[in-house]
Design a protein around this motif. Structure first.
Motif, PDB file in Angstrom:
ATOM      1  N   GLU A  31       0.868  -1.199  -0.012  1.00  0.00           N
ATOM      2  CA  GLU A  31      -0.242   0.041  -0.080  1.00  0.00           C
ATOM      3  C   GLU A  31       0.892   1.107  -0.079  1.00  0.00           C
ATOM      4  O   GLU A  31       0.572   2.288  -0.688  1.00  0.00           O
ATOM      5  CB  GLU A  31      -0.847   0.012   1.174  1.00  0.00           C
ATOM      6  N   GLU A  32       1.808   1.192   0.734  1.00  0.00           N
ATOM      7  CA  GLU A  32       2.892   2.477   0.642  1.00  0.00           C
ATOM      8  C   GLU A  32       3.424   2.603  -0.629  1.00  0.00           C
ATOM      9  O   GLU A  32       3.623   3.711  -1.046  1.00  0.00           O
ATOM     10  CB  GLU A  32       4.136   2.018   1.763  1.00  0.00           C
ATOM     11  N   ILE A  33       3.968   1.612  -1.448  1.00  0.00           N
ATOM     12  CA  ILE A  33       4.650   1.791  -2.780  1.00  0.00           C
ATOM     13  C   ILE A  33       3.439   2.249  -3.735  1.00  0.00           C
ATOM     14  O   ILE A  33       3.666   3.214  -4.489  1.00  0.00           O
ATOM     15  CB  ILE A  33       5.213   0.402  -3.119  1.00  0.00           C
ATOM     16  N   ALA A  34       2.346   1.423  -3.557  1.00  0.00           N
ATOM     17  CA  ALA A  34       1.221   1.760  -4.640  1.00  0.00           C
ATOM     18  C   ALA A  34       0.465   2.902  -4.416  1.00  0.00           C
ATOM     19  O   ALA A  34       0.079   3.744  -5.261  1.00  0.00           O
ATOM     20  CB  ALA A  34       0.301   0.594  -4.762  1.00  0.00           C
ATOM     21  N   GLY A  35       0.453   3.317  -3.201  1.00  0.00           N
ATOM     22  CA  GLY A  35      -0.406   4.428  -2.579  1.00  0.00           C
ATOM     23  C   GLY A  35       0.241   5.554  -2.474  1.00  0.00           C
ATOM     24  O   GLY A  35      -0.466   6.611  -2.505  1.00  0.00           O
TER      25      GLY A  35
ATOM     26  N   ASN B 283     -10.012  -7.438   3.956  1.00  0.00           N
ATOM     27  CA  ASN B 283     -10.298  -5.986   3.464  1.00  0.00           C
ATOM     28  C   ASN B 283      -9.088  -5.229   2.860  1.00  0.00           C
ATOM     29  O   ASN B 283      -9.080  -4.612   1.936  1.00  0.00           O
ATOM     30  CB  ASN B 283     -11.040  -5.423   4.652  1.00  0.00           C
ATOM     31  N   MET B 284      -7.917  -5.322   3.551  1.00  0.00           N
ATOM     32  CA  MET B 284      -6.790  -4.752   3.370  1.00  0.00           C
ATOM     33  C   MET B 284      -6.169  -5.446   2.018  1.00  0.00           C
ATOM     34  O   MET B 284      -5.698  -4.636   1.241  1.00  0.00           O
ATOM     35  CB  MET B 284      -5.675  -5.042   4.477  1.00  0.00           C
ATOM     36  N   ALA B 285      -6.373  -6.807   1.709  1.00  0.00           N
ATOM     37  CA  ALA B 285      -5.778  -7.258   0.774  1.00  0.00           C
ATOM     38  C   ALA B 285      -6.592  -6.805  -0.505  1.00  0.00           C
ATOM     39  O   ALA B 285      -5.945  -6.200  -1.657  1.00  0.00           O
ATOM     40  CB  ALA B 285      -5.911  -8.832   0.729  1.00  0.00           C
ATOM     41  N   VAL B 286      -7.849  -6.890  -0.379  1.00  0.00           N
ATOM     42  CA  VAL B 286      -8.781  -6.032  -1.552  1.00  0.00           C
ATOM     43  C   VAL B 286      -8.476  -4.932  -2.051  1.00  0.00           C
ATOM     44  O   VAL B 286      -8.460  -4.264  -3.043  1.00  0.00           O
ATOM     45  CB  VAL B 286     -10.035  -6.452  -1.355  1.00  0.00           C
ATOM     46  N   ARG B 287      -8.228  -4.027  -0.887  1.00  0.00           N
ATOM     47  CA  ARG B 287      -7.746  -2.523  -1.025  1.00  0.00           C
ATOM     48  C   ARG B 287      -6.706  -2.429  -1.755  1.00  0.00           C
ATOM     49  O   ARG B 287      -6.454  -1.574  -2.600  1.00  0.00           O
ATOM     50  CB  ARG B 287      -7.882  -1.875   0.281  1.00  0.00           C
ATOM     51  N   ASP B 288      -5.526  -3.108  -1.485  1.00  0.00           N
ATOM     52  CA  ASP B 288      -4.328  -3.226  -2.165  1.00  0.00           C
ATOM     53  C   ASP B 288      -4.662  -3.586  -3.534  1.00  0.00           C
ATOM     54  O   ASP B 288      -3.908  -2.920  -4.517  1.00  0.00           O
ATOM     55  CB  ASP B 288      -3.246  -4.100  -1.549  1.00  0.00           C
TER      56      ASP B 288
END
Length: 1314
Positions: free
Chosen positions: A1064-1068, A1132-1137
């Motif tokens: 999430e840090e890299i992609a977001g 939920n975190m995995a789907v958000r990523d």
């Protein structure tokens, strides 16, 4: 729960035996108590039939399969919930099982329950599984029913002990056993183990075999020890079950000490075992050996395994056929064929063990060496064609030892055979066989002339070599010499093999004296001339004496006559005139110069206990060459002249490499300085050679190594020509006259922890302007191992040197000048590259090497033939002696880059940096880390006998920080070693060096037990490297290769504490920074993330995301509420990523990115189906809003995947469209699975199904010529009607699921798209 009566072993055994006896008395036809009309639905009022029907299974009569109307998991959950919620629970369990027992009294009904159920047509795609379980298998998957069902099956099984197959050719007993395989969970493993072992004890032999071989698939790891003990007891009682028992024991996780007892039990029975059982038994024995007892076991095995009487010899069989009837002869022939097949299988087992287990192969050879009889090994000499040179050496060593040892003097016949074979090979015109003869003859001569003076079992008279024996040895060697002198390659191999023999074996002094005298005289005659007499002839270039280290007098100077010899050889090949050489002289090829000198050096070294004073004049002497620096004349040279110059440089390089091999261990400062000078000459010549090779594309260099594996083609032989090789002077040190300058007071200063001097005074070529061409100096020479002489492992003792200072004194003994000869960066890099290649060849498993496709199998060892004759332990021990000097060099290079950064204000590639020096130092840094990594990654450290080596190496590293005791615990040594190596991360000059440092730390930390803490260290360091700005070699392109970035990013994500937060840090964070940056810029948080490297980041993040969600267990309804909530939060975190990543294709829509998205998008959806949907099944009721929110988010992602399918189709990109069918099928399965989940939880109203238009990545509708106008209105429908509707949709349209809301056909775009 149904009550269970725990029987003792004897009681259970009696009851099972009694059931079996009743079965024998009762006719099989009486099993059927009633008849059914075929293909009718079972209708009765039993609780068993009713509950099955409610849960989704329809029982059928006759031969029809039972029908499964719902998903398998849904059936199990429904039946489980129905039983648990029943008012009479747990008594209902007993009633249900009683109903099952009554139902399966009918044979057809029982058979149907054991066979797979039929899936109803409208439910086929509910989970995408083509395999349906049987009713019994489904019931065994319900925990509350499993014990009772297992008890029923074991009570039912004895009825079929004596019935192999029924009328339908179905083996009922085997079918019953198969129901117990691969159960997701065994409720009471211990009770199941007890029941199975009791059943084995009373079952018929054929069923015993089936049950035993099924044990690894039935029982869990926790029951392996108990089963192993039971099977070992059964092995003693029943030898007919030896094969299946041993086969199973090899598959179970058992204690090594227990396997040792079983192996000894089997070894004791080896002589009485049937031939057809031998392959499995030998496989078990070889599988269970350890490094400590391998030799003992194999020796005993060879003693007890006598195969010569197992199969009737073919000739004897043929003669006996005439005396027997036709039928009996045919029968015996079949027996012979069967026996021979068993023998072939047996030898395949032995061959595989020897090939893949080094300890077994070494022990087997040792056992052969220790054999008492040699007559059984004569025939092996007929099979020499397809074995490697190293194997030929070992074979002739073993046979010669057997033939010529004093204990076997009577076995003269094998000596005669070996002489015949060697003579035949030497006289062959096929070059390959001649080389085999050379290797065999030299090896045999070494055994014949071995020094036995230290043998305690021999008298002094018998230990010494007799005159007759000496004559035999010299005659054999003269035969080899005469048979090989017409071929330079054969002669060179002879000298190399002879040199290896002298180096590794101790020869009798009498034989060694003859060899040394002959070789010394012949070498002088062939290659040494007076330096004052310049050869005359029609040479294409002016001849000069170059590379002399001292000024020679006109009287006693010597030189190596290289250019004239090469010129004579080339003219002889082309049929040209012979130069002013005397005719009648034998041919001498310059190709033999380096091999001949190696042989001479080792002879002198052995004769004088390492003292090379007799030949040290060769270290100083010049070589007759010509000016080698091409300059402007390179373009004007003809192709033949350029080839001649290339060969001249190759031969000069090989001469200097052997000179360095010879004198590298000299201790005097003067000699050390000369060796370092020769090393410098090698580096300079390689740069010159590269210039010639760049303009001579078709040039083939002369070989430098002469093993069979390096000769891919048959070389030509050179006819003898007249030549004159004059002998001028002895090979001895030049004595100085009184008036000359002497070097009498030499000092050696070793630089260990000197301060960094970024601009040293004596850099030589480092001060030259660096060019792109010079950066790739070793490009053409990288794979030239076959053409360069191999450096001995002892050469790397030069790494101990820092600065060697030589004071030149005048005649009055005053210092006149100071000459500093140092191990500069180019020479250091040369040594480190060669050492790195040696370690990769010896310590890296072949499977880990990146061997090019279709490359020759033997090419991996080209240039390492001397190295291959040593064990890996020897190599590791030698390299450990170099750890301290290598740490010195590593620290000095670290200081160099630290000072460089300080002087240039942190910019290591600023304008004030000497570019060539910077790159050489960076390469040295990388090679040092590569060597350390190869050393500590050696698999041999796992063996107990090598633990002391590991401790010693770690102690060297830890002592660089502080001096500690040698008895420190392993964890302390590992911690200090890691701390020492971590200190270098600030000065790492390149991304590749960073990757090697990370890998080095990983292989060291693998040996530690503090895994969590170690993983965090690796992740932290990897993130620092990803967030660092690395110097670029080219403005147009980064110097970070995609493979290296991929590797480091994988390491970071695999070791970080939370992979989802890292993604999430890299992609977001990192990717939006990249999107908002200029075209050639990078992310500010992750400078390694650029538009060029985005696809690498995207691929790794998608792959690691898919990998991590596959590891999430779906859990069960019995898990606690907290576990359910944690897993739901994780998903939920995995789907958000996944959503963040999948939406990036709107901005980065290159082909590689879309390919990654299609591939890993499908895999993520499949993981969601298998791992997440079962969790949602039993989490929906208590976390309804969270589940619906998760599905809504995931729905948007799957819609974008659908758009990607349309994009791939409209662009007709076959590389993308090949992934579309599987992805679409997976998306369809998701629709059906979500509906099944909502239906299971009585929330079908939340399911809406409608037509979804094909759109591109930006949301624009894709118009198809076959498509019709479709409306955005959607209607609710049931599953069956919608399935039909889905089939009828036009091309370009597909169904989509919406949880809780109606789908709107709206355009979507990425907010930050530019």
């Amino acid at each position: 729960m149904v009550s269970k009566r725990r029987l003792s072993k004897s009681e259970d055994k009696e009851s099972l035996t009694e059931d079996a006896s009743k079965t024998r008395k009762q006719p099989l036809s009486k099993k059927t108590k009633k008849s059914h009309i075929a293909n009718e639905v079972e209708e009765n009022d039993s609780i068993f039939v009713k509950l099955l029907k409610i849960s989704g299974i329809i029982l059928k009569t006759g031969e029809s399969q039972n029908q499964l109307a719902v998903d398998q998991i849904a059936f199990q959950k429904k039946l489980f919930q129905t039983l648990r919620r029943h008012p009479s629970y747990p008594k209902i369990i007993e009633e249900f099982v009683s109903g099952l027992e009554s139902y399966i009294e009918d044979e057809d009904s029982f058979r149907n329950c054991l066979l797979s159920c039929e899936r109803l047509q409208d439910e086929e795609a509910s989970m995408g599984a083509s395999y349906s379980k049987s009713l019994i298998k489904l019931l065994l998957g319900i925990d509350i029913l499993q014990p009772a069902i297992i008890k029923t099956l074991f009570e039912k099984l004895p009825e079929y002990f004596f019935e192999n197959k029924n009328s339908d050719e179905i083996n009922i007993p085997r079918l019953i056993v198969s129901q117990l395989k691969w159960l997701d969970r065994v409720v009471d493993g211990k009770d199941l183990t007890t029941k199975i072992m009791q059943l084995i004890s009373i079952a018929p032999e054929n069923l015993q075999h089936d049950i035993i071989t099924s044990l690894p698939e039935i029982l869990g790891d926790s029951q392996h020890a108990d089963v192993g003990k039971e099977l070992s007891d059964l092995l003693i009682e029943n030898t007919s079950l030896t094969v299946p028992i041993l086969d199973v024991l090899s598959s179970l996780r058992l204690d090594p000490n227990f396997l040792l007892k079983v192996r000894q039990l089997v070894m004791d029975k080896l002589s009485s075992i049937r031939l057809e059982d031998l392959p499995v038994i030998i496989k078990f024995i070889l599988h269970s050996v350890t490094a400590m007892d391998t030799l003992e076991v194999i020796s005993e095995l060879r003693e007890k395994l006598d195969l010569q009487h197992c199969v009737l010899p073919s000739r004897l069989q043929a003669s006996q056929v005439k005396l027997k009837s036709k039928g009996r002869a045919s029968s015996s022939g079949n027996q012979e064929s069967s026996g021979q097949s068993c023998i072939i299988l047996l030898f395949d087992v032995i061959k595989s063990a020897i090939r893949y287990e080094k300890t077994i192969s070494e022990a087997w050879i040792k056992a052969i060496e220790n054999t008492a009889s040699v007559s059984e090994h004569k025939g092996i000499l007929d099979y020499l064609d397809n074995i490697s040179p190293q194997q030929i050496r070992k074979l002739f060593y073993v046979l010669s030892t057997l033939a010529f040892s004093k204990q076997n003097e009577a076995s003269s016949h094998i000596q005669d055979d070996m002489h015949l074979v060697i003579r035949k090979q030497l006289s062959s015109t096929v070059f390959k066989y001649k080389l085999i003869g050379i290797i065999g003859a030299v090896t045999m001569a070494g055994i014949m002339a071995a020094d036995r003076s230290e043998s305690p079992s021999l008298t002094q008279e018998r230990a010494n070599l007799s005159d007759e024996q000496c004559t035999q040895v010299t005659s054999l060697l003269q035969l080899v010499h005469s048979c090989s002198e017409q071929s330079p390659q054969a002669s060179a191999l002879y000298y190399d093999e002879f040199a290896n023999l002298i180096q590794h074996e101790k020869l009798d002094p009498k034989a060694l004296e003859w060899v040394g005298h002959t070789i010394c005289n012949d070498f002088q005659d062939a290659f040494v001339v007076d330096s004052c007499v310049v050869p005359e002839g029609d040479f294409p270039f002016p001849v000069k004496a170059l590379y002399g280290l001292e000024e020679y007098d006109t009287q006693d100077g010597i030189a190596i006559n290289l250019l004239p010899l090469l010129f004579s050889q080339d003219f002889a090949k082309d049929g040209g005139p012979v130069t002013s050489q005397e005719s009648g002289q034998k041919l001498v090829s310059p190709l033999c110069l380096a091999p001949y000198f190696r042989l001479l050096r080792l002879c002198v070294e052995r004769q004088h206990n390492g003292n090379l004073e007799e030949i040290d004049g060769l270290l100083d002497c010049p070589i007759f060459l010509t000016d080698l620096e091409p300059g402007e004349k390179l373009e004007s040279m003809s192709a033949k002249e350029r080839s001649f110059m290339c060969s001249l440089i190759f031969l000069t390089l090989n001469w200097f490499r052997e000179i360095v091999n010879a004198f590298c261990q000299e201790t005097s400062p003067e000699m050390k300085g000369k060796v370092l000078t020769r090393l410098k000459h090698i580096v300079e010549l390689q740069i010159i050679l590269e210039k010639y090779l760049a303009v001579t594309p078709d040039y083939v260099p002369p070989l430098g190594n002469f093993d069979v594996e390096t000769l891919d083609i048959t070389p030509h032989t050179v006819t003898a020509i007249s030549a004159k090789i004059r002998k001028k002077g002895k090979i001895e040190r030049k004595q100085k006259t009184d008036g000359s300058k002497t070097s009498s007071s030499d000092t050696l200063s070793e630089e260990k922890n000197s301060e960094c001097d970024p601009t040293p005074s004596h850099r030589g070529q480092l001060n030259k302007e660096f060019t792109g061409k010079e950066e790739k100096t070793s490009l053409l020479l990288h794979n030239s191992h076959a053409f360069f002489r191999e450096l001995d492992i002892e050469v790397f003792s030069i790494l101990h040197c820092g600065l060697v200072t030589k004071f030149i004194l005048d005649t009055e003994m005053h210092t006149e000048a100071t000459e500093v000869v140092q191990l500069g960066p180019p020479e250091l890099l040369f040594l480190l590259e060669d050492l790195s290649q040696k370690l990769e060849s010896m310590l890296t498993p072949p499977i880990a090497r990146r061997v090019p496709f279709l490359k020759n199998k033997g090419s991996r060892n080209i240039g390492f033939s001397h190295l291959q004759q040593r064990s890996a332990q020897e190599i590791v021990h030698c390299v450990f002696q170099l750890l301290t000097p290598m740490c010195n060099h590593l620290e000095n290079i670290h200081n160099y880059f630290q000072c460089l950064a300080a002087e240039n204000h942190g910019v290591v590639d600023g304008p004030g940096v000497k570019v060539q020096e910077y790159h050489i130092m960076s390469s040295c840094y990388q090679r040092l880390l590569q060597i350390f990594h190869g050393l500590f990654a050696w698999s041999g450290f796992s063996q107990p006998e090598n633990q002391n080596l590991l401790y010693s190496a770690l102690h060297v590293l830890s002592s660089r920080l502080k001096q500690g005791e040698h008895s420190q615990p392993l964890e302390e040594l590992l911690s200090q070693s890691v701390h020492y190596l971590q200190n270098f991360h600030q000065s790492i000059p390149s991304f590749q060096c960073a990757l090697y440092l990370i890998r080095l730390l990983m292989v060291i930390l693998e040996k530690s037990t503090a895994s969590a803490q170690n993983k965090e260290k690796i992740a932290s360091l990897a993130r620092q490297f990803l967030c660092r700005v690395w110097p670029s070699g080219d403005k147009e392109k980064s110097n970070i290769s995609n493979d290296q970035l991929h590797a480091l990013l994988c390491i970071y994500l695999e070791h970080t504490e939370s992979i989802l937060k890292a993604i999430e840090e890299i992609a977001g964070v990192g990717v939006p920074e990249l999107i908002n940056s200029p075209k050639d810029a990078s992310s500010s948080t992750f400078p390694t993330l650029t538009r060029h490297t985005f696809v690498v980041f995207f691929r790794v993040m998608m792959a690691e995301l898919e990998k991590t969600v596959k590891k999430i267990e779906p859990g069960t309804a019995a898990d606690s509420q907290q576990i359910h909530e944690e897993k739901l939060l994780y998903w939920n975190m995995a789907v958000r990523d996944f959503s963040i990543l999948i939406n990036l294709i709107k901005v980065f829509d290159s082909h590689p990115v879309l390919h990654v998205c299609l591939k890993y998008g499908r895999l993520f959806v499949e993981a969601f189906l298998k791992q997440c949907m079962p969790l949602l099944d039993f989490s929906f009721r208590k976390h309804r809003e969270d589940v619906l929110s998760l599905l809504e988010t995931f729905q948007l992602d799957t819609r974008l995947l659908h758009h990607l399918c349309g994009h791939s189709k409209i662009h007709q990109d076959t590389r993308l469209t090949q992934h579309v069918p599987l992805l679409k099928k997976t998306l369809e399965l998701l629709v059906c699975r979500v509906k099944a989940m909502l239906t299971l939880n009585n929330c079908r109203e939340a399911f809406w199904l409608g037509n979804l238009k094909n759109r591109d990545l930006q949301g624009e509708e894709i118009k198809s010529q076959n498509s019709q106008e479709s409306t955005a209105d959607e209607s609710e429908d049931d599953m069956s009607s919608q399935a039909s509707k889905s089939k009828a949709t036009e091309d370009g349209e597909e169904d989509e699921v919406s949880a809780g809301e109606k789908e709107q056909d709206s355009d979507e775009s990425y907010d930050d798209s530019d």
